[in-house]
Enzyme design. Structure first.
Site, PDB file in Angstrom:
ATOM      1  N   ARG A  83      17.980  32.930  51.330  1.00  0.00           N
ATOM      2  CA  ARG A  83      17.919  32.797  49.870  1.00  0.00           C
ATOM      3  C   ARG A  83      18.875  31.683  49.469  1.00  0.00           C
ATOM      4  NH1 ARG A  83      20.944  36.124  45.497  1.00  0.00           N
ATOM      5  NH2 ARG A  83      19.964  35.229  43.670  1.00  0.00           N
ATOM      6  N   HIS A 127      20.818  29.819  39.252  1.00  0.00           N
ATOM      7  CA  HIS A 127      22.040  30.536  39.645  1.00  0.00           C
ATOM      8  C   HIS A 127      23.204  29.868  38.913  1.00  0.00           C
ATOM      9  CE1 HIS A 127      23.701  33.339  42.979  1.00  0.00           C
ATOM     10  NE2 HIS A 127      24.707  33.051  42.189  1.00  0.00           N
ATOM     11  N   GLU A 172      21.337  37.279  38.203  1.00  0.00           N
ATOM     12  CA  GLU A 172      22.336  38.048  37.448  1.00  0.00           C
ATOM     13  C   GLU A 172      22.457  37.621  35.988  1.00  0.00           C
ATOM     14  OE1 GLU A 172      26.071  38.251  39.520  1.00  0.00           O
ATOM     15  OE2 GLU A 172      25.177  39.382  41.163  1.00  0.00           O
ATOM     16  N   ASN A 300      21.388  42.828  43.463  1.00  0.00           N
ATOM     17  CA  ASN A 300      22.634  42.437  44.118  1.00  0.00           C
ATOM     18  C   ASN A 300      23.587  43.621  44.003  1.00  0.00           C
ATOM     19  OD1 ASN A 300      21.342  39.965  44.093  1.00  0.00           O
ATOM     20  ND2 ASN A 300      22.787  38.972  42.688  1.00  0.00           N
ATOM     21  N   GLU A 360      21.632  40.363  47.343  1.00  0.00           N
ATOM     22  CA  GLU A 360      23.018  40.077  47.736  1.00  0.00           C
ATOM     23  C   GLU A 360      23.712  41.385  48.078  1.00  0.00           C
ATOM     24  OE1 GLU A 360      25.453  37.855  44.909  1.00  0.00           O
ATOM     25  OE2 GLU A 360      23.798  36.476  44.506  1.00  0.00           O
TER      26      GLU A 360
HETATM   27  C1  GBH Z   1      27.601  37.658  42.649  1.00  0.00           C
HETATM   28  O1  GBH Z   1      28.200  38.165  41.491  1.00  0.00           O
HETATM   29  C2  GBH Z   1      27.102  36.258  42.415  1.00  0.00           C
HETATM   30  O2  GBH Z   1      25.697  36.225  42.321  1.00  0.00           O
HETATM   31  C3  GBH Z   1      27.554  35.284  43.462  1.00  0.00           C
HETATM   32  O3  GBH Z   1      27.334  33.985  43.009  1.00  0.00           O
HETATM   33  C4  GBH Z   1      29.000  35.555  43.802  1.00  0.00           C
HETATM   34  O4  GBH Z   1      29.557  34.584  44.651  1.00  0.00           O
HETATM   35  C5  GBH Z   1      29.047  36.903  44.481  1.00  0.00           C
HETATM   36  O5  GBH Z   1      28.482  37.889  43.673  1.00  0.00           O
HETATM   37  C6  GBH Z   1      30.452  37.362  44.847  1.00  0.00           C
HETATM   38  O6  GBH Z   1      31.229  37.517  43.715  1.00  0.00           O
HETATM   39  O7  GBH Z   1      37.083  39.123  38.464  1.00  0.00           O
HETATM   40  O8  GBH Z   1      37.351  41.465  37.896  1.00  0.00           O
HETATM   41  O9  GBH Z   1      36.527  39.908  36.230  1.00  0.00           O
HETATM   42  C7  GBH Z   1      28.590  39.541  41.541  1.00  0.00           C
HETATM   43  C8  GBH Z   1      28.889  40.094  40.143  1.00  0.00           C
HETATM   44  C9  GBH Z   1      30.294  39.864  38.229  1.00  0.00           C
HETATM   45  C10 GBH Z   1      31.254  40.212  40.347  1.00  0.00           C
HETATM   46  C11 GBH Z   1      31.638  39.382  37.735  1.00  0.00           C
HETATM   47  C12 GBH Z   1      32.583  39.718  39.862  1.00  0.00           C
HETATM   48  C13 GBH Z   1      34.019  39.536  37.955  1.00  0.00           C
HETATM   49  C14 GBH Z   1      34.989  40.647  38.157  1.00  0.00           C
HETATM   50  N1  GBH Z   1      30.158  39.600  39.645  1.00  0.00           N
HETATM   51  N2  GBH Z   1      32.713  40.005  38.463  1.00  0.00           N
HETATM   52  S1  GBH Z   1      36.613  40.263  37.625  1.00  0.00           S
END
Ligand code: GBH
Length: 454
Positions: A83, A127, A172, A300, A360
């Protein structure tokens, strides 16, 4: 003879697809190459104070130039599929208007390279790297962005669907809307009012639906369309009928403006009531568009959201993790492997999803390179083994999960966390761009080879 750990336990079905996942801005670098336009992440990451250490995706993994080497890493793992995402500003530097043929050429080469190595491409169209020119006109606050997205999606799929048979519209929606336009911690860094954010969410799901229609109109017949959403992975606190029932209600309500409206074409009463005068403005026609039929869904999943039964009007309550709850290197990744059992099971039941992918799953680790040149990420191996065991539990009960994409193939640019949080099963030395398989790569390779957990 050496003792073997191989057994027949935890076999996955024949044809189960094992993959890896990445995203354009997180791996490509080469932000000025071949006529690429500016995206909101270029602007945001270059704004002082927005990202860890001021890190940007200017170079990242240099995968734009090293994609052949990265495909060989996939091949060495035995991956069936990969992906990746397409950078909108490489295709339409201004978001709309004249396409940039050199941008499309790059993805033509990537797709050909994957296919030549026996790896099926699954492409995500958005993305998070929105063309800055569109943000300057309001970004996802404007319906014009939803329409521009559909136009871009139709254009890309018209050109790639002879070889790419699966497309995901968005990655997302809940994250890029809430963090980009709510908390302001992701690009474009806005902190809108509750009403403003609700309208952004609506425009994003609308863009998703318009893109589905544009793809159906432009792509080769039989092209499969889905999306990748980080649904709130509701997980019953304990396995009793009342808590399972509460989790099913929570699955709809907690995902109301995202996956639930995409799947059902309705905003829940509770959602509209909660927002009151701040609810988004929409027409019945919008709801039809938003719920345009998908061929598959992707979810994910990183961490559970525990839910219990409650006498509250909602019928459920979220149970926040106690301070002592274990987590991976990123504090938000609380470890709850059974999320990978419950979320696919409840999602496919509630929304009648015929084909599901885990688009994911993975984790950050405080990886260090040993003097011998290895990375022994035992915590990531532990995490993956336990989550995959729970995925297997669901699949063997008949939950229709067709494949699994591990996040991520490589350490990469972790958005606002910069290069400090590593998610790869290959270690990347960001000075030399050298890739080294971690212990977790050896683990995953063995899972793929056996199509089973040891
Ligand atoms: C995914 O997001 C993304 O699709 C990807 O690009 C990313 O690299 C991967 O996961 C790993 O993070 O820092 O406590 O405010 C996952 C959902 C939503 C998780 C926002 C992190 C922030 C938490 N994300 N969240 S905080």
């Amino acid at each position: 003879e050496a003792p073997s750990g191989a057994g027949s336990a935890h076999k996955f079905p024949e044809g189960f697809l094992w993959g890896s996942a990445t995203a354009s801005y997180q791996v490509e670098g080469a932000v000025h190459a071949d006529g690429r336009g500016v995206s909101i992440w270029d602007t945001f990451s270059h704004t002082p104070g927005k990202t860890f250490d001021g890190d940007t995706g200017d170079v990242a993994d240099d995968d734009y130039r090293r994609y052949k080497e990265d495909v060989q890493l996939m091949k060495a793992l035995g991956l069936h599929t990969c992906r990746f995402s397409i950078a909108w500003p490489r295709i339409f530097p201004e978001g709309t208007g004249a396409p940039n043929p050199k941008g499309l050429d790059h993805y033509n080469r990537v797709v050909d390279e994957l296919l030549a190595n026996g790896i099926q491409p699954y492409a995500t169209l958005y993305h998070w790297d929105l063309p800055q020119a569109l943000e300057d006109k309001g970004g996802w606050q404007s319906r014009a962005t939803s329409e521009a997205f559909a136009h871009y999606a139709g254009y890309v799929t018209a050109h790639l669907s002879d070889r790419v048979r699966h497309f995901m519209t968005t990655n997302e929606i809940s994250t890029f809307t809430e963090l980009g336009y709510g908390t302001g911690t992701h690009a474009p860094g806005l902190k809108l009012s509750r009403a403003g954010l609700a309208q952004v969410c609506h425009n994003a799901v609308l863009g998703q639906g318009l893109a589905v229609q544009a793809i159906r109109a432009s792509a080769r017949p039989g092209t499969k369309v889905g999306l990748a959403e980080n649904i709130i992975a509701v997980t019953p606190v304990v396995n009793t009928p009342e808590h399972i029932q509460a989790a099913a209600i929570a699955m709809r309500e907690e995902n109301a403006p995202y996956m639930n409206v995409v799947q059902t074409g309705e905003y829940t009463d509770a959602y509209l009531k909660r927002l009151g005068a701040d609810a988004p403005k929409f027409t019945p026609e919008d709801l039809k568009t938003i719920s345009s039929k998908l061929d598959f869904a992707g979810i994910n999943i990183y961490q559970p959201t525990y839910v219990r039964a409650s006498d509250s009007p909602e019928g459920y309550a979220i149970v926040p993790p106690p301070a002592s709850y274990p987590h991976m290197y990123s504090p938000w990744i609380t470890i709850g492997p059974e999320a990978l059992y419950w979320a696919p099971k409840l999602a496919t039941q509630i929304w009648n999803i015929p084909e599901l992918y885990i688009t994911e799953n993975g984790a950050s680790s405080a990886d260090v390179m040993t003097p011998e040149g290895t990375v022994l990420d035992t915590d990531r191996v532990m995490y993956l083994r336990n989550y995959l065991t729970q995925l297997h539990r669901g699949v063997s009960e008949g939950v229709p999960v067709k494949g699994y994409f591990l996040w991520s193939l490589l350490d990469n640019y972790e958005w606002a966390d910069g290069y400090e949080k590593r998610f790869g099963i290959h270690y990347v030395d960001f000075k030399t761009q050298k890739r080294t398989p971690k212990l977790s790569a050896a683990f995953y390779k063995e899972v793929i080879a056996r199509n089973a957990l040891g």
